[in-house]
Design a protein around this motif. Structure first.
Motif, PDB file in Angstrom:
ATOM      1  N   VAL A   6       0.879  -1.400  -0.097  1.00 55.05           N
ATOM      2  CA  VAL A   6       0.019   0.030   0.029  1.00 55.05           C
ATOM      3  C   VAL A   6       0.799   1.351  -0.229  1.00 55.05           C
ATOM      4  N   ALA A   7       0.581   2.052  -0.890  1.00 57.62           N
ATOM      5  CA  ALA A   7       1.381   3.353  -1.019  1.00 57.62           C
ATOM      6  C   ALA A   7       1.126   4.454  -0.053  1.00 57.62           C
ATOM      7  N   LEU A   8       1.923   4.802   1.141  1.00 54.04           N
ATOM      8  CA  LEU A   8       1.394   5.848   1.776  1.00 54.04           C
ATOM      9  C   LEU A   8       1.502   7.364   1.194  1.00 54.04           C
ATOM     10  N   ASP A   9       0.600   7.352   0.404  1.00 53.49           N
ATOM     11  CA  ASP A   9       0.668   8.627  -0.018  1.00 53.49           C
ATOM     12  C   ASP A   9      -0.154   9.704   0.604  1.00 53.49           C
ATOM     13  N   LEU A  10       0.118  10.122   1.903  1.00 53.81           N
ATOM     14  CA  LEU A  10      -0.519  10.642   2.854  1.00 53.81           C
ATOM     15  C   LEU A  10       0.420  11.919   3.370  1.00 53.81           C
ATOM     16  N   TYR A  30       4.256  -1.467   3.020  1.00 46.27           N
ATOM     17  CA  TYR A  30       3.941  -0.265   2.659  1.00 46.27           C
ATOM     18  C   TYR A  30       5.022   0.499   1.989  1.00 46.27           C
ATOM     19  N   LYS A  31       4.425   1.355   1.180  1.00 47.39           N
ATOM     20  CA  LYS A  31       5.580   2.161   0.394  1.00 47.39           C
ATOM     21  C   LYS A  31       5.534   3.764   0.874  1.00 47.39           C
ATOM     22  N   ILE A  32       6.721   4.409   1.179  1.00 45.22           N
ATOM     23  CA  ILE A  32       7.023   5.326   1.444  1.00 45.22           C
ATOM     24  C   ILE A  32       7.984   6.240   0.288  1.00 45.22           C
ATOM     25  N   LEU A 117      10.777   6.314 -16.539  1.00 49.68           N
ATOM     26  CA  LEU A 117       9.803   7.054 -15.815  1.00 49.68           C
ATOM     27  C   LEU A 117       8.546   6.904 -16.636  1.00 49.68           C
ATOM     28  N   THR A 118       7.344   6.580 -16.211  1.00 48.64           N
ATOM     29  CA  THR A 118       6.168   6.588 -16.966  1.00 48.64           C
ATOM     30  C   THR A 118       5.649   8.038 -17.518  1.00 48.64           C
ATOM     31  N   SER A 119       6.328   8.911 -16.965  1.00 52.25           N
ATOM     32  CA  SER A 119       5.856  10.516 -17.372  1.00 52.25           C
ATOM     33  C   SER A 119       6.500  10.862 -18.520  1.00 52.25           C
ATOM     34  N   VAL A 178      -2.422  -0.251 -10.780  1.00 51.00           N
ATOM     35  CA  VAL A 178      -3.323  -1.439 -10.583  1.00 51.00           C
ATOM     36  C   VAL A 178      -4.615  -1.092 -10.092  1.00 51.00           C
ATOM     37  N   ARG A 179      -5.759  -1.331 -10.473  1.00 50.81           N
ATOM     38  CA  ARG A 179      -6.988  -1.105 -10.369  1.00 50.81           C
ATOM     39  C   ARG A 179      -7.934  -2.181 -10.254  1.00 50.81           C
ATOM     40  N   PRO A 180      -8.794  -2.347  -9.014  1.00 51.07           N
ATOM     41  CA  PRO A 180      -9.618  -3.617  -8.986  1.00 51.07           C
ATOM     42  C   PRO A 180     -10.792  -3.042 -10.251  1.00 51.07           C
ATOM     43  N   ASP A 187      -5.876   9.230 -12.152  1.00 51.69           N
ATOM     44  CA  ASP A 187      -4.992   9.922 -13.194  1.00 51.69           C
ATOM     45  C   ASP A 187      -4.152   8.696 -13.919  1.00 51.69           C
ATOM     46  N   GLN A 188      -4.447   7.390 -13.601  1.00 50.65           N
ATOM     47  CA  GLN A 188      -3.518   6.498 -13.967  1.00 50.65           C
ATOM     48  C   GLN A 188      -3.985   6.248 -15.325  1.00 50.65           C
ATOM     49  N   LYS A 189      -3.202   6.220 -16.523  1.00 49.78           N
ATOM     50  CA  LYS A 189      -3.566   5.939 -17.988  1.00 49.78           C
ATOM     51  C   LYS A 189      -3.560   4.459 -18.203  1.00 49.78           C
ATOM     52  N   LEU A 205       2.234  -5.635  -5.984  1.00 47.77           N
ATOM     53  CA  LEU A 205       1.522  -4.455  -6.326  1.00 47.77           C
ATOM     54  C   LEU A 205       1.581  -3.424  -5.687  1.00 47.77           C
ATOM     55  N   VAL A 206       1.337  -2.350  -6.219  1.00 51.56           N
ATOM     56  CA  VAL A 206       1.639  -1.047  -5.324  1.00 51.56           C
ATOM     57  C   VAL A 206       0.227  -0.367  -5.697  1.00 51.56           C
ATOM     58  N   VAL A 207      -0.423  -0.336  -4.758  1.00 51.11           N
ATOM     59  CA  VAL A 207      -1.718   0.345  -4.644  1.00 51.11           C
ATOM     60  C   VAL A 207      -1.861   1.305  -3.708  1.00 51.11           C
ATOM     61  N   GLY A 208      -2.316   2.638  -4.228  1.00 47.14           N
ATOM     62  CA  GLY A 208      -2.517   3.882  -3.396  1.00 47.14           C
ATOM     63  C   GLY A 208      -4.134   4.224  -3.164  1.00 47.14           C
ATOM     64  N   ARG A 209      -4.602   4.917  -3.968  1.00 52.82           N
ATOM     65  CA  ARG A 209      -5.823   5.566  -3.871  1.00 52.82           C
ATOM     66  C   ARG A 209      -6.942   4.667  -3.811  1.00 52.82           C
ATOM     67  N   PRO A 210      -6.931   3.449  -4.438  1.00 51.64           N
ATOM     68  CA  PRO A 210      -8.385   2.535  -4.144  1.00 51.64           C
ATOM     69  C   PRO A 210      -8.450   2.032  -2.697  1.00 51.64           C
ATOM     70  N   ILE A 211      -7.259   1.914  -2.022  1.00 50.37           N
ATOM     71  CA  ILE A 211      -7.433   1.602  -0.782  1.00 50.37           C
ATOM     72  C   ILE A 211      -7.357   2.762   0.303  1.00 50.37           C
TER      73      ILE A 211
HETATM   74  O1  C5P Z   1      -3.076   5.925  -6.062  1.00 47.27           O
HETATM   75  P1  C5P Z   1      -2.437   4.940  -6.942  1.00 47.27           P
HETATM   76  O2  C5P Z   1      -2.674   3.483  -6.857  1.00 47.27           O
HETATM   77  O3  C5P Z   1      -2.204   5.407  -8.295  1.00 47.27           O
HETATM   78  O4  C5P Z   1      -0.842   5.151  -6.380  1.00 47.27           O
HETATM   79  C1  C5P Z   1       0.316   4.286  -7.030  1.00 47.27           C
HETATM   80  C2  C5P Z   1       1.484   4.532  -6.326  1.00 47.27           C
HETATM   81  O5  C5P Z   1       2.431   4.052  -7.253  1.00 47.27           O
HETATM   82  C3  C5P Z   1       1.722   6.068  -6.121  1.00 47.27           C
HETATM   83  O6  C5P Z   1       2.581   6.087  -5.049  1.00 47.27           O
HETATM   84  C4  C5P Z   1       2.758   6.584  -7.417  1.00 47.27           C
HETATM   85  O7  C5P Z   1       3.432   7.488  -7.158  1.00 47.27           O
HETATM   86  C5  C5P Z   1       3.136   5.205  -7.726  1.00 47.27           C
HETATM   87  N1  C5P Z   1       3.690   5.074  -9.109  1.00 47.27           N
HETATM   88  C6  C5P Z   1       2.857   5.210 -10.020  1.00 47.27           C
HETATM   89  N2  C5P Z   1       3.081   5.060 -11.388  1.00 47.27           N
HETATM   90  C7  C5P Z   1       4.323   5.153 -11.872  1.00 47.27           C
HETATM   91  C8  C5P Z   1       5.211   4.918 -10.955  1.00 47.27           C
HETATM   92  C9  C5P Z   1       5.080   4.967  -9.558  1.00 47.27           C
HETATM   93  O8  C5P Z   1       1.563   5.032  -9.913  1.00 47.27           O
HETATM   94  N3  C5P Z   1       4.745   4.970 -12.877  1.00 47.27           N
END
Ligand code: C5P
Length: 230
Positions: A6-10, A30-32, A117-119, A178-180, A187-189, A205-211
């Motif tokens: 779980v991404a601790l985006d807090l 947890y991810k910091i 970076l995916t950006s 990742v999204r259920p 904003d994940q494309k 799997l790293v999941v933030g907002r859905p949780i």
């Molecule tokens: O809220 P969400 O589930 O989109 O969070 C995903 C986490 O993974 C965030 O901490 C975000 O910064 C990170 N991340 C991402 N996409 C990437 C690299 C990292 O969503 N390409």
């Protein structure tokens, strides 16, 4: 079996503690990230470790080898389990990160590399002098990282299957975005469901907002964990 992180985006350690207590035994990892670490410093890592949870310290290190080595040493001393570096830091930097991790002995953090970076898009690569196609760049950086000691890479859901094939069975493939099934994608494309990402070869799997933003975060985490096993 793949693990949920779980991404601790807090914003604060207080919010972090509240979330960890709410999620209880449903989440062990947890991810910091840079934002929370910049605000709260190593104390937030200590706070998470105090709950006996695993920590992914996602600082995406990119500096001269000696500096990266020392930063990994500091992370290892905090007891972190996973740390990120940029593969474009080059061979010597990747090796230095791994050597510093191994020097921590039993508590050696695993080293994960960011490929691209995916950006960034193809024109951003051109701007920085990378003339390969994005896919070839991701593959080359993944191979560079893993052949110089990195334990795996961070990779988007759409890259997982190909990178598993290229990096072999031992690599860690840590997947955000990742999204259920049926969830708000925010904003994940490029998203995948938890089950699909695991079937394609993700180990974490790293999941933030859905949780974090769920009405019932504990139920949301349980549902995602169940989808990962399905
Ligand atoms: O809220 P969400 O589930 O989109 O969070 C995903 C986490 O993974 C965030 O901490 C975000 O910064 C990170 N991340 C991402 N996409 C990437 C690299 C990292 O969503 N390409």
């Amino acid at each position: 079996m793949a693990e949920l992180i779980v991404a601790l985006d807090l914003a604060s350690t207080a919010e972090v503690k509240k979330m960890i207590e709410l999620l209880g035994n449903t989440v062990d990892f947890y991810k910091i990230g840079l934002e929370l670490f910049s605000a709260e410093g190593p104390d937030v890592v200590r706070a998470v470790k105090a709950y006996n949870k695993k920590v992914f310290l996602d600082l995406k290190l990119h500096d001269i080898p000696r500096t990266v080595e020392r930063a990994v040493t500091s992370g290892a001393a905090l007891g972190v389990d996973l740390m990120t570096i940029h593969s474009v830091g080059g061979r010597a930097m990747i090796k230095a990160a791994k050597d510093a991790a191994l020097a921590a002995g039993a508590h050696a953090p695993k080293i994960l590399a960011v490929t691209a970076l995916t950006s960034l898009d193809q024109s951003d690569l051109t701007d920085i002098g990378v003339l390969r196609e994005m896919k070839a760049q991701v593959e080359a950086m993944g191979l560079l990282a893993c052949s110089n000691g990195a334990d795996g890479i961070v990779c988007s859901p759409k890259e997982v299957a190909n990178m598993r094939r290229i990096l072999g069975p031992a690599a860690l493939l840590v997947t955000p975005g990742v999204r259920p099934a049926g969830a708000d994608v925010g904003d994940q494309k490029r998203v995948a469901t938890p089950g699909q990402a695991v079937r394609d070869g993700s180990t974490h799997l790293v999941v933030g907002r859905p949780i974090l933003e769920a009405a019932d975060p504990r139920a949301a985490a349980l549902a995602i964990a169940a989808e990962m096993k399905a």
